[in-house]
Design an enzyme around this catalytic site. Structure first.
Site, PDB file in Angstrom:
ATOM      1  N   HIS A  48       0.776  -1.384   0.173  1.00 24.26           N
ATOM      2  CA  HIS A  48      -0.073   0.195  -0.144  1.00 24.26           C
ATOM      3  C   HIS A  48       0.638   1.246  -0.089  1.00 24.26           C
ATOM      4  O   HIS A  48       0.369   2.491  -0.685  1.00 24.26           O
ATOM      5  CB  HIS A  48      -1.365   0.165   1.553  1.00 24.26           C
ATOM      6  CG  HIS A  48      -2.141  -0.902   1.490  1.00 24.26           C
ATOM      7  ND1 HIS A  48      -2.357  -1.854   2.440  1.00 24.26           N
ATOM      8  CD2 HIS A  48      -2.523  -1.347   0.453  1.00 24.26           C
ATOM      9  CE1 HIS A  48      -2.961  -2.814   2.389  1.00 24.26           C
ATOM     10  NE2 HIS A  48      -3.674  -2.842   0.935  1.00 24.26           N
TER      11      HIS A  48
ATOM     12  N   LYS B 260     -15.863  -8.482   3.195  1.00 25.13           N
ATOM     13  CA  LYS B 260     -15.018  -8.057   4.538  1.00 25.13           C
ATOM     14  C   LYS B 260     -15.970  -7.827   5.123  1.00 25.13           C
ATOM     15  O   LYS B 260     -14.643  -7.044   6.837  1.00 25.13           O
ATOM     16  CB  LYS B 260     -13.483  -7.912   4.466  1.00 25.13           C
ATOM     17  CG  LYS B 260     -13.041  -7.933   2.997  1.00 25.13           C
ATOM     18  CD  LYS B 260     -11.603  -7.055   3.002  1.00 25.13           C
ATOM     19  CE  LYS B 260     -10.972  -7.224   1.518  1.00 25.13           C
ATOM     20  NZ  LYS B 260      -9.633  -6.853   1.259  1.00 25.13           N
TER      21      LYS B 260
ATOM     22  N   ARG C 259      -2.095  -5.595  -7.770  1.00 27.97           N
ATOM     23  CA  ARG C 259      -0.583  -6.801  -7.317  1.00 27.97           C
ATOM     24  C   ARG C 259      -0.668  -7.241  -8.994  1.00 27.97           C
ATOM     25  O   ARG C 259       0.448  -8.201  -9.080  1.00 27.97           O
ATOM     26  CB  ARG C 259      -1.043  -7.297  -6.159  1.00 27.97           C
ATOM     27  CG  ARG C 259      -0.245  -6.578  -5.182  1.00 27.97           C
ATOM     28  CD  ARG C 259      -0.795  -7.421  -3.748  1.00 27.97           C
ATOM     29  NE  ARG C 259      -2.317  -8.170  -4.037  1.00 27.97           N
ATOM     30  CZ  ARG C 259      -3.189  -8.200  -2.800  1.00 27.97           C
ATOM     31  NH1 ARG C 259      -2.497  -7.952  -1.857  1.00 27.97           N
ATOM     32  NH2 ARG C 259      -4.490  -8.673  -2.893  1.00 27.97           N
TER      33      ARG C 259
ATOM     34  N   SER D 228      -3.115  -7.582   3.113  1.00 27.82           N
ATOM     35  CA  SER D 228      -3.691  -8.145   4.118  1.00 27.82           C
ATOM     36  C   SER D 228      -4.042  -9.715   4.981  1.00 27.82           C
ATOM     37  O   SER D 228      -3.816  -8.923   5.846  1.00 27.82           O
ATOM     38  CB  SER D 228      -4.340  -6.613   4.532  1.00 27.82           C
ATOM     39  OG  SER D 228      -4.146  -5.397   4.221  1.00 27.82           O
TER      40      SER D 228
HETATM   41  O1  PNS Z   1      -8.183  -2.886   0.208  1.00 30.16           O
HETATM   42  P1  PNS Z   1     -10.161  -3.731  -0.730  1.00 30.16           P
HETATM   43  O2  PNS Z   1     -10.396  -4.253   0.856  1.00 30.16           O
HETATM   44  O3  PNS Z   1      -9.506  -4.360  -2.464  1.00 30.16           O
HETATM   45  O4  PNS Z   1     -10.285  -1.949  -0.312  1.00 30.16           O
HETATM   46  C1  PNS Z   1     -12.233  -2.314  -1.442  1.00 30.16           C
HETATM   47  C2  PNS Z   1     -12.541  -0.716  -0.966  1.00 30.16           C
HETATM   48  C3  PNS Z   1     -12.805  -0.799   0.497  1.00 30.16           C
HETATM   49  C4  PNS Z   1     -12.050   0.379  -2.190  1.00 30.16           C
HETATM   50  C5  PNS Z   1     -14.129  -0.924  -1.946  1.00 30.16           C
HETATM   51  O5  PNS Z   1     -14.353  -2.161  -1.492  1.00 30.16           O
HETATM   52  C6  PNS Z   1     -14.714   0.158  -1.636  1.00 30.16           C
HETATM   53  O6  PNS Z   1     -15.022   0.782  -3.053  1.00 30.16           O
HETATM   54  N1  PNS Z   1     -15.861   0.277  -0.836  1.00 30.16           N
HETATM   55  C7  PNS Z   1     -17.185   0.920  -0.497  1.00 30.16           C
HETATM   56  C8  PNS Z   1     -18.098   0.743  -1.386  1.00 30.16           C
HETATM   57  C9  PNS Z   1     -18.493   1.020  -2.889  1.00 30.16           C
HETATM   58  O7  PNS Z   1     -18.054   2.025  -3.215  1.00 30.16           O
HETATM   59  N2  PNS Z   1     -18.718   0.286  -3.713  1.00 30.16           N
HETATM   60  C10 PNS Z   1     -19.447   0.358  -4.764  1.00 30.16           C
HETATM   61  C11 PNS Z   1     -17.485  -0.694  -5.601  1.00 30.16           C
HETATM   62  S1  PNS Z   1     -18.455  -0.672  -7.364  1.00 30.16           S
END
Ligand code: PNS
Length: 173
Positions: free
Chosen positions: A21, A45, A95, A132
């Site tokens: 990150h 998650k 990644r 993570s």
């Molecule tokens: O580190 P991660 O878990 O890959 O991050 C994922 C994250 C938090 C960026 C994604 O789950 C997210 O955008 N969450 C907010 C909810 C959202 O916008 N959902 C619509 C996705 S199209």
């Protein structure tokens, strides 16, 4: 270094924030000049190791050497966070091709519902194995993750989960 007018937001669950990150944040600073790191909830998650505020504090310490980076916690959607942070672009780290599959669909959906474009940053090859999920798993059982995370994150993990030999895996943060 060329300065770009637009700033970007880098959303993620960062549970916990790791060296991959940090690499993406540093790349994004190089490209955009200023970056907002957004700690967010990932609905896939459901239970986190650290709450959003604690993640934010650890990230803030980990990026303290980057004066154009701010760290904020946002509830809800990434595109609303991008709007609220007043940025033009969303940044995501890649990644593997597995990441690409998921991120491409998210980027296309986010663009369709909001107009925000996503810029993908391939992480450094030496860091592409870090996740993570495995950090949580190793730390919980007292394993050594100090090579995978910034020092402030390693310190928090060591506080929660003492090194092997003195471990209680059922202990919660
Ligand atoms: O580190 P991660 O878990 O890959 O991050 C994922 C994250 C938090 C960026 C994604 O789950 C997210 O955008 N969450 C907010 C909810 C959202 O916008 N959902 C619509 C996705 S199209």
């Amino acid at each position: 270094m060329t300065q770009h007018a637009a700033a970007a937001i880098y959303p993620g669950s960062f549970d916990p924030f790791h060296n991959g990150h940090l690499d993406v944040v540093e790349q994004a600073v190089e490209l955009f000049g200023s970056v907002v790191v957004a700690t967010m909830h990932n609905p896939t998650k459901p239970s986190g190791m650290f709450d959003l505020e604690r993640r934010l504090a650890m990230i803030a310490e980990s990026v303290a050497h980057l004066p154009t980076v701010t760290v904020r916690a946002f509830p809800g959607l990434a595109v609303h966070a991008a709007r609220d942070a007043n940025v033009r672009f969303i940044v995501k780290g890649l990644r593997t091709s597995g990441d690409f599959e998921v991120e491409q669909q998210m980027a296309q959906t986010n663009h369709d519902v909001s107009g925000f474009r996503t810029v993908f940053m391939p992480c450094s090859p030496a860091l592409s194995f870090i996740s993570s999920r495995f950090i949580r798993e190793i730390a919980k059982y007292g394993g050594d993750v100090t090579a995978l995370v910034p020092t402030p994150v390693a310190a928090q993990l060591a506080r929660l989960f003492p090194p092997a030999g003195n471990t209680d895996p059922s202990r919660e943060p």
